[in-house]
Write a protein that holds these residues in place. Sequence first.
Motif, mmCIF file in Angstrom:
data_model
loop_
_atom_site.group_PDB
_atom_site.id
_atom_site.type_symbol
_atom_site.label_atom_id
_atom_site.label_comp_id
_atom_site.label_asym_id
_atom_site.label_seq_id
_atom_site.Cartn_x
_atom_site.Cartn_y
_atom_site.Cartn_z
ATOM 1 N N ARG A 187 0.362 -18.056 -1.366
ATOM 2 C CA ARG A 187 0.948 -17.757 -2.855
ATOM 3 C C ARG A 187 1.734 -18.799 -3.030
ATOM 4 N N GLY A 188 1.827 -19.844 -2.351
ATOM 5 C CA GLY A 188 2.688 -20.994 -2.948
ATOM 6 C C GLY A 188 4.120 -20.796 -3.289
ATOM 7 N N LEU A 189 4.751 -20.010 -2.682
ATOM 8 C CA LEU A 189 6.021 -19.642 -2.981
ATOM 9 C C LEU A 189 7.051 -20.459 -2.506
ATOM 10 N N SER A 190 7.858 -20.769 -3.312
ATOM 11 C CA SER A 190 9.006 -21.765 -2.905
ATOM 12 C C SER A 190 10.426 -21.043 -1.936
ATOM 13 N N MET A 191 10.170 -20.300 -0.792
ATOM 14 C CA MET A 191 10.927 -19.747 -0.232
ATOM 15 C C MET A 191 10.992 -19.951 1.379
ATOM 16 N N LYS A 192 12.045 -19.895 2.142
ATOM 17 C CA LYS A 192 11.667 -20.036 3.482
ATOM 18 C C LYS A 192 12.157 -18.767 4.384
ATOM 19 N N LEU A 193 11.502 -18.349 5.134
ATOM 20 C CA LEU A 193 11.371 -17.009 5.833
ATOM 21 C C LEU A 193 12.528 -17.279 6.783
ATOM 22 N N THR A 194 13.586 -16.475 7.016
ATOM 23 C CA THR A 194 14.403 -16.741 8.102
ATOM 24 C C THR A 194 14.387 -15.701 9.131
ATOM 25 N N ARG A 195 14.191 -14.549 8.930
ATOM 26 C CA ARG A 195 14.053 -13.240 9.835
ATOM 27 C C ARG A 195 13.333 -12.243 9.526
ATOM 28 N N VAL A 196 12.559 -11.657 10.338
ATOM 29 C CA VAL A 196 11.965 -10.338 9.893
ATOM 30 C C VAL A 196 12.516 -9.049 10.768
ATOM 31 N N GLU A 197 12.985 -8.257 10.289
ATOM 32 C CA GLU A 197 13.536 -6.816 10.861
ATOM 33 C C GLU A 197 12.525 -5.391 10.669
ATOM 34 N N TYR A 198 12.096 -5.293 11.782
ATOM 35 C CA TYR A 198 11.311 -3.943 11.797
ATOM 36 C C TYR A 198 12.094 -2.689 12.277
ATOM 37 N N MET A 199 12.117 -1.725 11.439
ATOM 38 C CA MET A 199 12.848 -0.614 11.833
ATOM 39 C C MET A 199 12.270 0.100 13.057
ATOM 40 N N LEU A 200 12.994 0.723 13.819
ATOM 41 C CA LEU A 200 12.683 1.162 15.088
ATOM 42 C C LEU A 200 11.446 2.307 14.900
ATOM 43 N N ASP A 201 11.612 3.178 13.781
ATOM 44 C CA ASP A 201 10.913 4.179 13.563
ATOM 45 C C ASP A 201 9.441 3.647 12.694
ATOM 46 N N GLY A 202 9.719 2.341 12.430
ATOM 47 C CA GLY A 202 8.482 1.811 11.563
ATOM 48 C C GLY A 202 8.272 1.942 10.193
ATOM 49 N N SER A 203 9.480 2.690 9.452
ATOM 50 C CA SER A 203 9.333 3.048 8.330
ATOM 51 C C SER A 203 9.545 2.037 7.406
ATOM 52 N N ARG A 204 10.070 0.725 7.732
ATOM 53 C CA ARG A 204 10.367 -0.404 6.887
ATOM 54 C C ARG A 204 10.621 -1.612 7.451
ATOM 55 N N VAL A 205 10.101 -2.521 6.704
ATOM 56 C CA VAL A 205 10.207 -3.829 7.264
ATOM 57 C C VAL A 205 11.113 -4.839 6.348
ATOM 58 N N SER A 212 16.074 -19.458 -0.631
ATOM 59 C CA SER A 212 15.280 -20.105 -1.963
ATOM 60 C C SER A 212 16.581 -20.661 -2.787
ATOM 61 N N GLU A 213 16.351 -21.921 -3.261
ATOM 62 C CA GLU A 213 17.195 -22.350 -4.163
ATOM 63 C C GLU A 213 17.050 -21.821 -5.544
ATOM 64 N N SER A 214 15.909 -20.918 -5.930
ATOM 65 C CA SER A 214 15.627 -20.667 -7.151
ATOM 66 C C SER A 214 15.224 -19.093 -7.013
ATOM 67 N N ARG A 215 15.180 -18.414 -8.027
ATOM 68 C CA ARG A 215 14.421 -17.017 -8.055
ATOM 69 C C ARG A 215 13.268 -17.054 -7.787
ATOM 70 N N VAL A 216 12.803 -16.160 -7.031
ATOM 71 C CA VAL A 216 11.461 -16.125 -6.576
ATOM 72 C C VAL A 216 10.758 -14.979 -6.972
ATOM 73 N N ASP A 217 9.623 -14.790 -7.664
ATOM 74 C CA ASP A 217 8.948 -13.681 -8.010
ATOM 75 C C ASP A 217 7.752 -13.408 -6.802
ATOM 76 N N PHE A 218 8.186 -12.451 -6.129
ATOM 77 C CA PHE A 218 7.457 -12.026 -4.698
ATOM 78 C C PHE A 218 6.912 -10.744 -4.907
ATOM 79 N N ARG A 219 6.562 -10.126 -6.236
ATOM 80 C CA ARG A 219 5.886 -8.991 -6.300
ATOM 81 C C ARG A 219 4.786 -9.045 -5.728
ATOM 82 N N GLU A 220 3.845 -10.067 -5.738
ATOM 83 C CA GLU A 220 2.366 -9.977 -5.344
ATOM 84 C C GLU A 220 2.408 -10.166 -3.884
ATOM 85 N N LEU A 221 3.515 -10.839 -3.218
ATOM 86 C CA LEU A 221 3.472 -10.798 -1.873
ATOM 87 C C LEU A 221 3.935 -9.597 -1.092
#
Length: 211
Positions: A59-77, A83-92
């Motif tokens: 997507r060419g987004l100017s953001m740096k992924l730091t960490r991923v947290e998976y809920m134990l029940d898998g209901s949410r990630v 990022s130094e600026s606002r990122v439109d991550f809706r498509e992501l």
Amino acid sequence: AMATLTRVPAVLAERRHPAADSPNMVVRRATHDDVVQKLKQDQREQDARRVAQLKIRERGLSMKLTRVEYMLDGSRVIFYYTSESRVDFRELVRDLAAHFRTRIEMRQIGVRDEAKMLGGYGPCGRPLCCTTWLTSFEPVSIKMAKQQQLSLSPSRLSGMCGRLKCCLRYELPNGNGVKHAGCADNGNCSNPTGCGSCATGGGCGSCSHHS
């Protein structure tokens, strides 16, 4: 969530004791099944991080992924990023939701929070204070370095996060004007020997660049 309990000095234990309504309370000791599930969760988080980084590049987004947290029940990630600026991550988010078939949450964090999550060692040779015992980030200014007659070189005053080191607060003069008392209370401590957190091994005032 699962965590490892460690013994800390009494003063720090009192300061870090969670409130009665805090979610950070010990529920029970982890069982063998809990440990197995946690190992599987760690693997899922690594896989999710790899997929997310690939999607971010696509997507060419100017953001740096730091960490991923998976809920134990898998209901949410949860994806933590900087990022130094606002990122439109809706498509992501749509891409990730279609891939993982679960709820996706994006959380932008600051560089200090990033350092706290990643951990590391300071120039004093100790693990980062924010990773081991600090519970909040207090304001730090260049004036604090001037009060201690420290070198104003950015390379010496900046921490792993690139901001002014939190430990610049630790050796401010206390309420009685005593310097190097280990007071992290911006000089408001009335105890002539400091606020006490250093004397009990809390990690304050021990940075080599202050000596």
